[in-house]
Design a protein around this motif. Structure first.
Motif, PDB file in Angstrom:
ATOM      1  N   CYS A  19     -58.381  18.683 -36.043  1.00  0.00           N
ATOM      2  CA  CYS A  19     -58.029  17.260 -36.067  1.00  0.00           C
ATOM      3  C   CYS A  19     -58.319  16.624 -34.716  1.00  0.00           C
ATOM      4  O   CYS A  19     -58.862  15.517 -34.636  1.00  0.00           O
ATOM      5  CB  CYS A  19     -56.547  17.074 -36.374  1.00  0.00           C
ATOM      6  N   ALA A  20     -57.964  17.337 -33.655  1.00  0.00           N
ATOM      7  CA  ALA A  20     -58.178  16.799 -32.315  1.00  0.00           C
ATOM      8  C   ALA A  20     -59.658  16.557 -32.081  1.00  0.00           C
ATOM      9  O   ALA A  20     -60.062  15.501 -31.585  1.00  0.00           O
ATOM     10  CB  ALA A  20     -57.617  17.756 -31.266  1.00  0.00           C
ATOM     11  N   LEU A  23     -60.760  13.586 -34.181  1.00  0.00           N
ATOM     12  CA  LEU A  23     -60.209  12.283 -33.800  1.00  0.00           C
ATOM     13  C   LEU A  23     -60.572  11.871 -32.375  1.00  0.00           C
ATOM     14  O   LEU A  23     -60.879  10.728 -32.115  1.00  0.00           O
ATOM     15  CB  LEU A  23     -58.686  12.296 -33.945  1.00  0.00           C
ATOM     16  N   TYR A  24     -60.500  12.849 -31.462  1.00  0.00           N
ATOM     17  CA  TYR A  24     -60.719  12.484 -30.058  1.00  0.00           C
ATOM     18  C   TYR A  24     -62.153  12.732 -29.615  1.00  0.00           C
ATOM     19  O   TYR A  24     -62.562  12.290 -28.560  1.00  0.00           O
ATOM     20  CB  TYR A  24     -59.792  13.283 -29.130  1.00  0.00           C
ATOM     21  N   ARG A  26     -65.081  11.694 -30.251  1.00  0.00           N
ATOM     22  CA  ARG A  26     -66.014  10.638 -29.861  1.00  0.00           C
ATOM     23  C   ARG A  26     -65.617   9.985 -28.547  1.00  0.00           C
ATOM     24  O   ARG A  26     -66.432   9.397 -27.868  1.00  0.00           O
ATOM     25  CB  ARG A  26     -66.138   9.600 -30.968  1.00  0.00           C
ATOM     26  N   PHE A  27     -64.329  10.134 -28.190  1.00  0.00           N
ATOM     27  CA  PHE A  27     -63.932   9.580 -26.900  1.00  0.00           C
ATOM     28  C   PHE A  27     -64.367  10.487 -25.763  1.00  0.00           C
ATOM     29  O   PHE A  27     -64.673  10.036 -24.675  1.00  0.00           O
ATOM     30  CB  PHE A  27     -62.421   9.385 -26.844  1.00  0.00           C
ATOM     31  N   ARG A  34     -65.216   0.318 -22.519  1.00  0.00           N
ATOM     32  CA  ARG A  34     -64.403  -0.281 -21.469  1.00  0.00           C
ATOM     33  C   ARG A  34     -63.305  -1.122 -22.115  1.00  0.00           C
ATOM     34  O   ARG A  34     -63.544  -1.865 -23.052  1.00  0.00           O
ATOM     35  CB  ARG A  34     -65.301  -1.170 -20.614  1.00  0.00           C
ATOM     36  N   SER A 100     -52.742   3.308 -27.458  1.00  0.00           N
ATOM     37  CA  SER A 100     -51.763   2.339 -27.921  1.00  0.00           C
ATOM     38  C   SER A 100     -50.346   2.775 -27.570  1.00  0.00           C
ATOM     39  O   SER A 100     -50.077   3.947 -27.363  1.00  0.00           O
ATOM     40  CB  SER A 100     -51.891   2.114 -29.428  1.00  0.00           C
ATOM     41  N   HIS A 111     -52.270  -2.285 -28.834  1.00  0.00           N
ATOM     42  CA  HIS A 111     -53.522  -1.535 -28.879  1.00  0.00           C
ATOM     43  C   HIS A 111     -54.451  -2.073 -27.808  1.00  0.00           C
ATOM     44  O   HIS A 111     -54.585  -3.287 -27.677  1.00  0.00           O
ATOM     45  CB  HIS A 111     -54.213  -1.691 -30.233  1.00  0.00           C
ATOM     46  N   GLU A 113     -58.145  -2.648 -26.859  1.00  0.00           N
ATOM     47  CA  GLU A 113     -59.453  -2.680 -27.512  1.00  0.00           C
ATOM     48  C   GLU A 113     -60.551  -2.616 -26.475  1.00  0.00           C
ATOM     49  O   GLU A 113     -60.372  -3.029 -25.332  1.00  0.00           O
ATOM     50  CB  GLU A 113     -59.608  -3.963 -28.334  1.00  0.00           C
ATOM     51  N   ALA A 115     -64.839  -2.914 -25.283  1.00  0.00           N
ATOM     52  CA  ALA A 115     -65.962  -3.837 -25.389  1.00  0.00           C
ATOM     53  C   ALA A 115     -66.914  -3.417 -26.494  1.00  0.00           C
ATOM     54  O   ALA A 115     -67.582  -4.236 -27.087  1.00  0.00           O
ATOM     55  CB  ALA A 115     -66.703  -3.894 -24.072  1.00  0.00           C
ATOM     56  N   MET A 117     -66.465  -2.428 -29.383  1.00  0.00           N
ATOM     57  CA  MET A 117     -66.030  -2.563 -30.766  1.00  0.00           C
ATOM     58  C   MET A 117     -66.605  -3.825 -31.407  1.00  0.00           C
ATOM     59  O   MET A 117     -65.879  -4.642 -31.955  1.00  0.00           O
ATOM     60  CB  MET A 117     -64.505  -2.592 -30.821  1.00  0.00           C
TER      61      MET A 117
ATOM     62  N   TYR B 137     -53.864   9.113 -34.553  1.00  0.00           N
ATOM     63  CA  TYR B 137     -54.300   9.784 -33.328  1.00  0.00           C
ATOM     64  C   TYR B 137     -53.216  10.691 -32.752  1.00  0.00           C
ATOM     65  O   TYR B 137     -53.471  11.516 -31.901  1.00  0.00           O
ATOM     66  CB  TYR B 137     -54.760   8.761 -32.285  1.00  0.00           C
ATOM     67  N   PRO B 140     -52.907  15.439 -34.113  1.00  0.00           N
ATOM     68  CA  PRO B 140     -53.115  16.770 -33.514  1.00  0.00           C
ATOM     69  C   PRO B 140     -51.965  17.167 -32.590  1.00  0.00           C
ATOM     70  O   PRO B 140     -51.517  18.313 -32.614  1.00  0.00           O
ATOM     71  CB  PRO B 140     -54.414  16.606 -32.712  1.00  0.00           C
TER      72      PRO B 140
ATOM     73  N   ASN C 227     -65.697  -8.776 -35.006  1.00  0.00           N
ATOM     74  CA  ASN C 227     -66.064  -9.037 -33.612  1.00  0.00           C
ATOM     75  C   ASN C 227     -67.565  -9.239 -33.528  1.00  0.00           C
ATOM     76  O   ASN C 227     -68.328  -8.302 -33.748  1.00  0.00           O
ATOM     77  CB  ASN C 227     -65.677  -7.851 -32.721  1.00  0.00           C
ATOM     78  N   LYS C 344     -66.457 -12.950 -21.643  1.00  0.00           N
ATOM     79  CA  LYS C 344     -66.584 -11.819 -20.729  1.00  0.00           C
ATOM     80  C   LYS C 344     -66.998 -12.385 -19.381  1.00  0.00           C
ATOM     81  O   LYS C 344     -68.166 -12.535 -19.107  1.00  0.00           O
ATOM     82  CB  LYS C 344     -67.650 -10.856 -21.210  1.00  0.00           C
TER      83      LYS C 344
END
Lengths: 123, 182, 349
Positions: A19-20, A23-24, A26-27, A34, A100, A111, A113, A115, A117, B137, B140, C227, C344
């Motif tokens: 799961c990690a 979920l994570y 892509r980060f 940013r 978040s 949250h 957000e 740039a 997105m 998130y 996990p 967006n 921005k």
């Protein structure tokens, strides 16, 4: 611990890691977008959008009374809240896009957000 | 009649113990960047109820414990209360299931399963309540957190049962498997 | 005993909680398609509960765009089937001769074009064809035309000589040599029609990106607004602002899309129909309004008009908002856009 216990623990461990990664991942692998703004929702409604960086203290009317949100540059934290447990207070600062702060008793969610997105670019 | 009194006292003690643990746990901050991670010691009471009586009694203990703790903590019927109920309910069910239908798990495995389902249930309830998928998130971390807390609780229970001592167990039924579960 | 009933109740409870969670969090299915149309890449992303239905809708939307593209095609091979199918070609060929019967969609585009020609006092003009051809922006080798020839071509520009007969469904260019160029309206119109097709297929959430002309339907699949970035006109990959849009369109006209440089001076493809030269007041103008066809027209018109006049024009129209980057690099926008624009500051051109 029996064999069954060990297998169960191993399965849950693998599940957590899986799961990690999902979920994570892509980060970690890609550049994290940013942080550009923080979106504050109370009871599912967006009550405030804070452009980052910013500075100041924002008072929110959560379900469990007023809560104070502190923004210091790119960082945000819950500074004061009257929810039982105060989990959101203990969470401390968040600063990256995708992070978040969620206060369940107050039904407040913040949250950050990023740039990247964007759904599309008009040109 | 005598038996019922013994049971009543035993279950009441479990409720008291669970409530105390629940309240105390809420005061202990776990240094994790995720809200809602708890030791899960309160689960001890539920497990004991399951071990000596049936699912119904365990559920009674679990739900009474959550209700009392929430009254003491002042979050009765709040969103946090709903999370606790969902978690307690789900974990009691899964633990009963494993105790009844499997032989390969010790108290540790059962407690780990209970802790995992407890956390999953809370997460699910929270995401429903907040109507936000972002909470996923935490999944996990919550899964991972269930391991040490579950193992600790299971160990505690194992040693508690083995020592077969203490005021609490004095009220436990003598023949353990008489009316175990479902 | 009772525990059996209890366990059934328990299982039902868990099933309901899980079910509710799944229903609420079941992400809508996305179907995305891409196709090259009208000299650009058109991409459609649509969302719904049934993938096959969404796919069908997207394909029908592309078909609709292809159909309109064929009507408005200005440069098919002479005498080819495409030229026969193109209303624009047939009207151009009959210029100075006789009225030509056109499809309903072509008529709708021309009526719209003429309306905005009048409203903008000629800043928007679909009869700019002769001048466009002289500059050669459509071809490989654009060039600055000689002033003599430009003046001659400019004399053939003017929508007052575009005669539309709604009853008969005919269009007519009064003077020989006049030419329609629907480059500044057809894409937007086709986008809007494609969106209607998606709606008719029961799709409530979609994004159409026709070469940077954006039309969004409903809310984004994440929930909330879509967006939409506005390209930084002087930096590739940069964005000067982000618009939060729901069920509306955003169309940008900029001097960076097709251009060439001579002696350090930039000549781009958005010509002022009144002078025959590239308009110079702005570097990019984005129009936000519900109808993508109108947004397309107005983005060109507002680009051609001086920035102040453009903002006034947008301000005088209901539901039309503007984001304008002047040739001085200054970004201005309609006040009514305040809540929906995220500037921005660090990425100003």
């Amino acid at each position: 611990m029996t064999r069954g216990d060990k297998i169960l623990v191993a399965v849950i461990l693998l599940l957590a890691i899986g799961c990690a990664a999902a979920l994570y991942g892509r980060f970690l692998l890609l550049d994290r977008p940013r942080a550009t703004r923080a979106v504050v929702t109370v009871r599912g409604k967006t009550v405030r959008v804070i452009e980052l960086p910013s500075r100041g203290i924002f008072v929110l009317q959560g379900r469990s009374g007023p809560a104070k949100l502190e923004v210091a540059g790119m960082r945000i934290r819950m500074r004061e809240a009257h929810c039982p447990g105060g989990i959101c207070l203990r969470q401390g600062w968040i600063r990256r896009a995708g992070e978040s702060i969620i206060c369940v008793p107050g039904e407040i969610a913040i949250h950050i957000e990023g740039a990247a997105m964007l759904d599309a670019v008009t040109r | 009649m005598r038996h019922d009194t013994r049971k009543l006292v035993f279950l009441s003690l479990l409720v008291a113990m669970g409530t105390a643990l629940h309240v105390v746990e809420g005061m202990i901050a776990i240094p994790l960047p995720v809200p809602g991670v708890k030791l899960g010691l309160a689960n001890l009471a539920t497990l004991l109820a399951l071990r000596f009586y049936c699912l119904r009694d365990a559920l009674t203990v679990a739900l009474l414990r959550v209700m009392l703790a929430s009254l003491i903590g002042g979050f009765f019927l709040s969103p946090g209360f709903l999370l606790a109920v969902t978690g307690a309910f789900g974990s009691t069910l899964i633990m009963a299931l494993l105790l009844e239908h499997t032989r390969c798990f010790s108290m540790i495995g059962i407690s780990v399963a209970g802790a995992t389902v407890h956390n999953l249930g809370q997460l699910l309830a929270a995401s429903l309540l907040l109507q936000s998928g972002a909470i996923v998130y935490y999944l996990p971390v919550l899964l991972l957190a269930a391991l040490p807390t579950g193992i600790c609780t299971g160990h505690l229970l194992n040693s508690l049962l083995q020592s077969n001592s203490g005021a609490l167990l004095a009220f436990a039924p003598r023949r353990e498997h008489d009316n175990l579960l479902l | 005993m009772n525990s059996r009933v209890l366990s059934i109740v328990a299982v039902v409870f868990v099933a309901v909680v899980l079910g509710a969670a799944l229903v609420r969090h079941r992400a809508p299915v996305e179907y995305a398609g891409e196709e090259f149309l009208m000299d650009t890449l058109v991409s459609i992303k649509a969302y719904g509960s049934d993938r096959e239905a969404v796919k069908k809708g997207v394909n029908a939307a592309f078909a609709e765009m292809r159909r309109i593209a064929a009507l408005a095609d200005g440069f098919p091979k002479q005498g080819s089937a495409a030229a026969e199918a193109s209303d624009v070609c047939r009207v151009n060929a009959a210029a100075g001769g006789e009225p030509v019967r056109v499809q309903d969609d072509t008529m709708a585009i021309l009526i719209l074009a003429k309306k905005y020609y009048e409203m903008t006092h000629g800043a928007f003009d679909v009869t700019v064809g002769p001048v466009m051809e002289l500059w050669g922006f459509g071809g490989k080798d654009p060039r600055v035309p000689e002033p003599e020839r430009l003046r001659a071509a400019l004399a053939l520009v003017g929508s007052q000589d575009l005669v539309l007969d709604r009853q008969r469904g005919t269009a007519f260019l009064r003077r020989a040599g006049m030419r329609l160029d629907l480059g500044a309206v057809a894409k937007g119109y086709a986008t809007e029609r494609a969106l209607r097709v998606l709606q008719r297929h029961g799709i409530g959430q979609a994004l159409i990106d026709a070469g940077g002309n954006i039309r969004v339907l409903g809310r984004s699949p994440r929930g909330g607004a879509w967006n939409i970035g506005i390209k930084n006109p002087r930096k590739d990959g940069g964005v000067v602002a982000v618009l939060k849009l729901e069920d509306t369109s955003a169309v940008t006209s900029g001097d960076y899309y097709r251009y060439f440089e001579v002696a350090g001076k930039r000549y781009h493809h958005i010509l002022d129909p009144r002078t025959g030269y590239p308009a110079s007041g702005s570097t990019a103008v984005t129009v936000v309004t519900k109808d993508a066809g109108i947004a397309d027209i107005l983005s060109t018109a507002c680009f051609v008009l001086p920035p102040d006049r453009a903002l006034d024009l947008a301000g005088s129209m209901v539901g039309v908002d503007l984001v304008l980057i002047g040739s001085d690099g200054r970004l201005r926008h309609s006040p009514s856009l305040q809540d929906r624009i995220d500037l921005k500051g660090d990425e100003r051109p």
